[in-house]
Motif scaffolding. Structure first.
Motif, PDB file in Angstrom:
ATOM      1  N   VAL A   1       0.858  -1.181   0.000  1.00  0.00           N
ATOM      2  CA  VAL A   1       0.000   0.000   0.000  1.00  0.00           C
ATOM      3  C   VAL A   1       0.897   1.234   0.000  1.00  0.00           C
ATOM      4  O   VAL A   1       1.798   1.348   0.833  1.00  0.00           O
TER       5      VAL A   1
ATOM      6  N   ASP B   1      -0.337  -2.776  -4.809  1.00  0.00           N
ATOM      7  CA  ASP B   1      -1.721  -3.247  -4.744  1.00  0.00           C
ATOM      8  C   ASP B   1      -2.730  -2.129  -4.539  1.00  0.00           C
ATOM      9  O   ASP B   1      -3.855  -2.208  -5.026  1.00  0.00           O
ATOM     10  N   LEU B   2      -2.334  -1.086  -3.781  1.00  0.00           N
ATOM     11  CA  LEU B   2      -3.293  -0.035  -3.450  1.00  0.00           C
ATOM     12  C   LEU B   2      -2.578   1.300  -3.318  1.00  0.00           C
ATOM     13  O   LEU B   2      -1.535   1.388  -2.662  1.00  0.00           O
TER      14      LEU B   2
ATOM     15  N   LEU C   1      -9.263  -5.096   0.257  1.00  0.00           N
ATOM     16  CA  LEU C   1      -8.092  -5.208  -0.607  1.00  0.00           C
ATOM     17  C   LEU C   1      -7.668  -6.661  -0.742  1.00  0.00           C
ATOM     18  O   LEU C   1      -7.386  -7.138  -1.851  1.00  0.00           O
TER      19      LEU C   1
ATOM     20  N   GLN D   1      -7.534  -0.191  -7.583  1.00  0.00           N
ATOM     21  CA  GLN D   1      -6.123  -0.021  -7.213  1.00  0.00           C
ATOM     22  C   GLN D   1      -5.855   1.373  -6.672  1.00  0.00           C
ATOM     23  O   GLN D   1      -4.987   1.557  -5.810  1.00  0.00           O
TER      24      GLN D   1
END
Length: 386
Positions: free
Chosen positions: A71, A91-92, A109, A116
């Protein structure tokens, strides 16, 4: 989980809030270099170098554990989320307005139920989370964010866009946090914000920065207070009087100085000239002769020739800035300063930054020498195990 924090004290406060929220969701903190199931990188974007360091930290986490959730949040993520999202393995991407809710987003998530990129308008978010922090990573000193965002439009800066407008934390919440930390043994509290001198301007009937400092200092307990970077225009007479009268306030101030040349300051769209800076520092030194002074300094701004740079170098010595925090100018895309034709060559910016650091070191040596033989009250931050 493992976290990495780049940049300012505001980011450090927010990272601590995120860590505590994740700990409440049953995550255990491990060093960033270790294998973790979740990596969170809280980024800075004040310069192009800060962006580079953010990308480096992201890639380091992905190399350490390619299977982990990664993240990325903070000012770089807010300003250029597409660039961050394009890094393989991220991922985020969370904006500054969303980062404090990361603990609630992780389950979605993990199940693949989130886009995303989750980046909104940072001005719509709370200044800080309403809940109190139970601890701080360093029990001796804690950073306390009292203000968020910035209403200035300096021509070189992208932070106002990444943080949104100025918002203040209510005094009651600040006092409760101070009382909690003092009871837990915190001995120094650093009041911080993006533009801390604006504190209270958005709180109807509330105190300004000097009123906040006075209210916090009134709390019982053996602790001291320190202020983070402050615009010279916000050094009010009331704040100067507190430096003279309040023993809990450390004899230290860090100026958001930026430069020492009148025209360069105007081109930066700063709200003061060197004359006001001299007057305010003189008032502070009269109030507190033992004052230690730091300053944020930006060198190599477009149109800065040797003569204009020399005015900055001379002001560092004249004001006795012992702790200059020096940034070579970085042309941030979309800022007015990036479009000024007379850009200073990169090698010259680097050389001038070294000269300001050397000027600060000379001041620091003089300042330390003047303290030899005098009694000083110090705060012990750690001990040698040996």
């Amino acid at each position: 989980m493992a976290t990495a924090t780049l940049g300012c004290k505001v980011n450090q406060f927010e990272s601590e809030a995120i860590r505590q929220a994740l700990a409440g969701a049953d995550y255990t903190l491990v060093p960033f270099e270790a294998q973790a199931d979740l990596y969170l990188i809280n980024t800075c974007t004040v310069t192009a170098e800060a962006d580079r360091q953010a990308r480096q930290q992201v890639r380091r986490a992905i190399r350490t554990n390619p299977e982990a959730l990664v993240v990325v949040t903070g000012c770089y993520a807010q300003r250029d989320p597409e660039a961050v999202a394009a890094i393989p393995g991220v991922d985020l991407v969370l904006g500054n307005g969303e980062k404090l809710d990361v603990h609630g987003l992780i389950p979605d998530l993990a199940e693949g139920a989130l886009p995303q990129v989750v980046v909104g308008d940072p001005s719509q978010a709370e200044a800080v989370p309403a809940g109190l922090l139970e601890r701080f990573e360093d029990r001796t000193r804690a950073f306390l964010q009292v203000q968020q965002g910035c209403d200035q439009s300096c021509t070189y800066c992208v932070i106002s866009g990444a943080r949104g407008g100025s918002r203040s934390v209510p005094l009651r919440q600040i006092v409760r946090q101070v009382e909690r930390w003092v009871a837990m043994g915190v001995r120094e509290i650093v009041l911080t914000g993006v533009d801390i001198g604006c504190y209270g301007e958005d709180l109807e009937g509330g105190p300004d920065l000097a009123g906040l400092v006075a209210a916090v200092a009134e709390r019982p307990g053996d602790f001291r207070l320190r202020l983070s970077s402050i615009d010279p225009t916000h050094i009010s007479d009331a704040l100067v009087a507190l430096f003279a009268a309040e023993p809990k306030l450390c004899p230290h101030l860090h100026l958001s100085l930026q430069h020492g040349d009148e025209l360069i300051l105007k081109r930066m769209k700063r709200r003061y000239g060197p004359g006001l800076v001299r007057e305010r520092v003189a008032a502070l030194r009269e109030a507190r002769p033992d004052l230690a002074l730091g300053a944020d300094v930006l060198v190599g701004f477009p149109t800065e020739d040797e003569q204009r740079f020399a005015r900055l170098e001379g002001l560092i010595d004249e004001l006795e800035v012992a702790f200059p925090h020096v940034f070579p100018f970085s042309a941030r895309p979309g800022t007015p300063a990036a479009r000024i034709p007379e850009q200073v060559p990169k090698a010259q910016r680097k050389a001038r930054a070294a000269r300001i650091r050397a000027a600060g070191e000379a001041v620091r040596h003089r300042w330390l020498a003047s303290a030899v033989g005098t009694p000083q009250r110090v705060l012990v931050e750690g001990t040698d195990a040996d």
